[in-house]
Design a protein around this motif. Structure first.
Motif, PDB file in Angstrom:
ATOM      1  N   PRO A  43       0.816  -1.217   0.000  1.00 36.45           N
ATOM      2  CA  PRO A  43       0.000   0.000   0.000  1.00 36.45           C
ATOM      3  C   PRO A  43       0.852   1.270   0.000  1.00 36.45           C
ATOM      4  CG  PRO A  43      -0.839  -1.548   1.609  1.00 36.45           C
ATOM      5  CD  PRO A  43       0.462  -2.103   1.098  1.00 36.45           C
ATOM      6  N   ASP A  45       0.526   5.686  -0.376  1.00 34.60           N
ATOM      7  CA  ASP A  45      -0.315   6.875  -0.388  1.00 34.60           C
ATOM      8  C   ASP A  45       0.259   7.891  -1.358  1.00 34.60           C
ATOM      9  OD1 ASP A  45      -1.911   5.769   1.531  1.00 34.60           O
ATOM     10  OD2 ASP A  45      -1.145   6.957   3.189  1.00 34.60           O
ATOM     11  N   ARG A  72      -4.898   5.896  -1.929  1.00 33.73           N
ATOM     12  CA  ARG A  72      -4.153   4.780  -1.353  1.00 33.73           C
ATOM     13  C   ARG A  72      -4.355   3.556  -2.244  1.00 33.73           C
ATOM     14  NH1 ARG A  72      -3.423   2.656   4.637  1.00 33.73           N
ATOM     15  NH2 ARG A  72      -1.655   4.031   4.345  1.00 33.73           N
ATOM     16  N   SER A  73      -3.242   3.057  -2.761  1.00 36.75           N
ATOM     17  CA  SER A  73      -3.316   1.809  -3.526  1.00 36.75           C
ATOM     18  C   SER A  73      -3.148   0.659  -2.549  1.00 36.75           C
ATOM     19  CB  SER A  73      -2.225   1.774  -4.601  1.00 36.75           C
ATOM     20  OG  SER A  73      -0.954   1.898  -4.003  1.00 36.75           O
ATOM     21  N   THR A  74      -3.979  -0.367  -2.684  1.00 36.59           N
ATOM     22  CA  THR A  74      -3.988  -1.484  -1.741  1.00 36.59           C
ATOM     23  C   THR A  74      -3.318  -2.707  -2.353  1.00 36.59           C
ATOM     24  OG1 THR A  74      -6.130  -2.272  -2.512  1.00 36.59           O
ATOM     25  CG2 THR A  74      -6.146  -0.632  -0.745  1.00 36.59           C
ATOM     26  N   SER A  76      -4.620  -5.466  -2.960  1.00 34.49           N
ATOM     27  CA  SER A  76      -5.504  -6.133  -3.918  1.00 34.49           C
ATOM     28  C   SER A  76      -5.506  -5.441  -5.278  1.00 34.49           C
ATOM     29  CB  SER A  76      -6.928  -6.173  -3.374  1.00 34.49           C
ATOM     30  OG  SER A  76      -7.451  -4.867  -3.289  1.00 34.49           O
ATOM     31  N   ASP A  79      -7.992   1.035  -5.498  1.00 31.99           N
ATOM     32  CA  ASP A  79      -7.634   2.331  -4.925  1.00 31.99           C
ATOM     33  C   ASP A  79      -8.752   2.822  -4.021  1.00 31.99           C
ATOM     34  OD1 ASP A  79      -5.249   2.420  -6.312  1.00 31.99           O
ATOM     35  OD2 ASP A  79      -6.084   3.552  -7.984  1.00 31.99           O
ATOM     36  N   THR A  80      -8.368   3.453  -2.912  1.00 29.09           N
ATOM     37  CA  THR A  80      -9.328   4.135  -2.055  1.00 29.09           C
ATOM     38  C   THR A  80      -8.900   5.593  -1.972  1.00 29.09           C
ATOM     39  OG1 THR A  80      -8.098   3.613  -0.042  1.00 29.09           O
ATOM     40  CG2 THR A  80      -9.834   2.072  -0.702  1.00 29.09           C
TER      41      THR A  80
END
Length: 139
Positions: A43, A45, A72-74, A76, A79-80
């Protein structure tokens, strides 16, 4: 009288000295590839938008205020997005607001800072208003 055939000669199993190192190499390769993929997808940011109020607008707490949109890249691969308003330019302590991924991907079109709060307009036409009481005095 029955005729019996002689037993075929017994052969020793063939010794394959290369098989052990080959299997070890395959297992190590799979583990290292998995570790590499895991590390590359760790993850992260990224600040995709920044805004500050105009110098003429001074809030009652007389502190600087910063708005950032953080992606935020996770692990999985999704992105959030979170909207942050606080006293520091880097997102740390302050007011956080989760944003729908579809809005965040399109980006922020504009921000309007007023005494009552800040209005964030997204490129898709949606707007979010955060009242000043939510981010004043270090919240």
């Amino acid at each position: 009288m029955p005729v019996t055939a002689p037993n075929p000669p017994q052969t020793c199993p063939r010794h394959r000295p290369w098989l052990g190192p080959l299997l070890l190499g395959v297992v190590c390769g799979v583990v290292l590839t998995g570790c590499l993929v895991f590390v590359l997808r760790w993850p992260q940011d990224e600040v995709t938008y920044r805004s500050t109020p105009p110098p003429s607008l001074i809030y009652p707490d007389e502190a600087p205020h910063h708005l950032t949109l953080v992606r935020r890249s996770t692990l999985s691969g999704s992105d959030t997005f979170r909207l942050f308003i606080g006293g520091q330019p880097t997102p740390a302590y302050g007011h956080w607001l989760d944003i729908d991924a579809a809005l965040g991907q399109q980006g922020v079109e504009s921000t309007e800072w007023t005494r009552e709060g800040v209005r964030v307009r997204f490129a898709r036409g949606h707007a979010v208003f955060v009242p000043a009481r939510a981010f004043l005095y270090g919240r």
